[in-house]
Write an enzyme that holds these catalytic residues in place. Structure first.
Site, PDB file in Angstrom:
ATOM      1  CE  LYS A  91     -33.914 -91.134  32.232  1.00 49.53           C
ATOM      2  NZ  LYS A  91     -34.675 -89.993  31.702  1.00 49.53           N
ATOM      3  CB  VAL A 192     -34.587 -81.952  11.990  1.00 52.92           C
ATOM      4  CG1 VAL A 192     -34.064 -80.551  12.141  1.00 52.92           C
ATOM      5  CG2 VAL A 192     -33.830 -82.693  10.881  1.00 52.92           C
ATOM      6  N   GLY A 193     -35.257 -84.710  14.428  1.00 51.21           N
ATOM      7  CA  GLY A 193     -36.110 -85.876  14.623  1.00 51.21           C
ATOM      8  C   GLY A 193     -37.427 -85.473  15.259  1.00 51.21           C
ATOM      9  CE  LYS A 194     -39.468 -89.631  19.585  1.00 49.03           C
ATOM     10  NZ  LYS A 194     -40.067 -90.578  20.551  1.00 49.03           N
TER      11      LYS A 194
END
EC number: 1.4.1.23
Length: 368
Positions: A91, A192-194
Site C-alpha cells: 500500500k 450507496v455510493g459507487k
C-alpha cells in the site's frame, strides 16, 4: 522518544517487533519540487509482487501516515491471498490534502518512485485517487493498474466489488438459512455510493427488500428514483442497524462500522458489506459471534475490485474477472466451514487460511 531518523520510535517497534509488523520493505519518498511526501509499504511478496492502492490523505502527522501504510499493506496481503491472486500485499499513502496539493507533477514524481521498485509493487486507486490519476502515474510507471479503458485499463472497479459482496451475501444465506437466495430478505445498506448503488441493483434483481442510508441526500435520491418500489430510506446508520426485521446489514462506507456501540444494537443476523476494516478493534468479531451474528470478513467479500485491477496486468477481460469474483461465494462458505471446525469466529478463520497460503508459498520459494 525518536529513532536515528527522528521518526517516533513506536513506528519502528511496530515494523520490527509487533504482530502488526513483519513488513519486507518500507520506502519513504520525497520530491521537494512537486511537494510529494509518500510512504510505500510492502508487507509480503511471498505470493508475488505486492498489489495495493495509493491513498491520498491529509494525515495529521508523518507517523500516522506510516502507521496507516503498514496496516493497509498488511491487510492487502490477506485480501490478495484469500482472493486467490498471485500477489502479495502493499500500500502507498501520499501525505496531504488532494484537493489542495494534487498536481500532475506530483503524480509523475510518485510514479517514478513506484517504478524504482522494479515491479515489486503494483499500485492502483484508493481513497483520494482516481482512474484519471492512475493514467498520469502510468506515464512514469508501467506497474500501474486502475487505469482508464482508453489507456489500457479496466476503469471503475466498483462493479465487481459490489458483485463480490453480493456473492458473499448469498454464501452467508446458504450457511445460515440453507438457501442462497436473497428473495424476500431484508437488507440494510449503509452507503450507496459507487459500490453501494450497484449492490442495490443485484439485490433488487433477486427480489430482496432494501433499506438504505447515506450522508449524501443526492445519492439516496438517485436510488429511490431508480427503484420506486422495494427500496426505502432511513435517516442514518444508527436507525438502519436497529431496523425491525433486518436480515443482513451491509456497511459500505467508512471503516470501524462494527464497534462497541453498534454491535449490541444490530438486529441483523448477517453482516456482509464492502467497507474496509469494519471491525473497530480486536475482539469485535467475538462479540458478533456471541450475539449469534454471522460476519462475512470484509477483505474476503470486497475483493472483486482487486481481482479486477490484478487482471489488468494480463490484458483485462471482464468475463474472466467476473468468473473469478463469483468464486467469492465458495471462498466465503469455506471460511464459515473452517470457523465451525476450529471453533473460532469467521474473521479468525479467514486469517488462518490466508496465513497458511502465504506460509506455504514462502516455504516453496525457500525450497527451490
Amino acid at each position: 522518544m525518536t529513532d536515528v531518523t527522528g521518526a517516533p520510535a513506536d513506528v519502528l517497534h511496530t515494523l520490527f517487533h509487533s504482530d502488526q509488523g513483519g513488513h519486507e520493505q518500507v520506502v519513504l519518498c520525497q520530491d521537494r519540487a512537486s511537494g510529494l511526501k509518500a510512504v510505500i509499504a510492502l508487507h509480503s511478496t511471498a505470493l508475488g509482487p505486492a498489489l495495493g492502492g495509493t491513498r491520498f490523505y491529509p494525515y495529521a502527522t508523518e507517523a500516522e501516515a506510516v502507521a496507516d501504510a503498514l496496516n493497509l499493506a498488511r491487510g492487502m496481503s490477506y485480501k490478495n491471498a484469500m482472493a486467490g491472486l498471485d500477489h502479495g500485499g502493499g500500500k502507498a499513502v501520499i501525505i496531504g490534502d488532494p484537493e489542495r496539493i494534487k498536481t500532475e507533477e506530483l503524480l509523475l514524481a510518485y510514479g517514478r518512485f513506484v517504478a524504482s521498485l522494479g515491479g515489486r509493487y503494483v499500485t492502483a486507486c484508493d481513497v483520494g485517487t482516481y482512474v484519471a490519476d492512475m493514467d498520469v502515474v502510468a506515464r512514469e510507471c508501467r506497474w500501474t493498474t486502475g487505469r482508464s479503458p482508453e489507456n489500457g485499463g479496466a476503469g471503475d472497479s466498483s462493479v465487481l466489488t459490489a458483485y463480490g459482496v453480493y456473492q458473499g451475501m448469498r454464501a452467508s444465506a446458504q450457511h445460515l438459512w440453507g438457501d442462497p437466495t436473497l428473495r424476500g430478505r431484508k437488507v440494510g445498506i449503509a452507503g450507496v455510493g459507487k459500490v453501494g448503488h450497484h449492490l442495490v441493483e443485484h439485490l433488487r434483481a433477486e427480489g430482496a427488500e432494501v433499506v438504505i442510508t447515506d450522508v449524501r441526500e443526492d445519492a439516496v435520491g438517485r436510488i429511490l428514483a431508480a427503484h420506486p418500489e422495494g427500496v426505502t430510506a432511513v435517516a442514518d446508520t444508527a436507525t438502519l442497524i436497529r431496523a425491525e426485521g433486518l436480515d443482513i446489514y451491509a456497511p459500505c462506507a467508512l471503516g470501524g462500522a462494527l464497534n462497541d456501540d453498534t454491535v449490541p444494537a444490530l438486529t441483523a443476523k448477517v453482516v456482509c458489506g464492502a467497507a474496509n476494516n469494519q471491525l473497530a478493534h480486536p475482539g469485535v468479531e467475538k462479540d458478533l459471534a456471541d450475539r449469534g451474528i454471522l460476519y462475512a470478513p470484509d477483505y474476503v467479500v470486497n475483493a472483486g475490485g482487486v481481482i479486477q485491477v490484478a487482471d489488468e496486468l494480463h490484458g483485462f477481460d471482464f468475463e474472466r474477472c467476473k468468473a473469478k469474483a463469483a468464486g467469492i461465494y465458495d471462498t466465503t462458505l469455506a471460511i464459515f466451514a473452517r470457523a465451525k471446525e476450529d471453533g473460532i469466529p469467521p474473521a479468525a478463520a479467514a486469517d488462518r487460511i490466508a496465513e497458511q497460503r502465504m506460509h506455504d508459498a514462502a516455504a516453496a520459494r525457500r525450497a527451490r
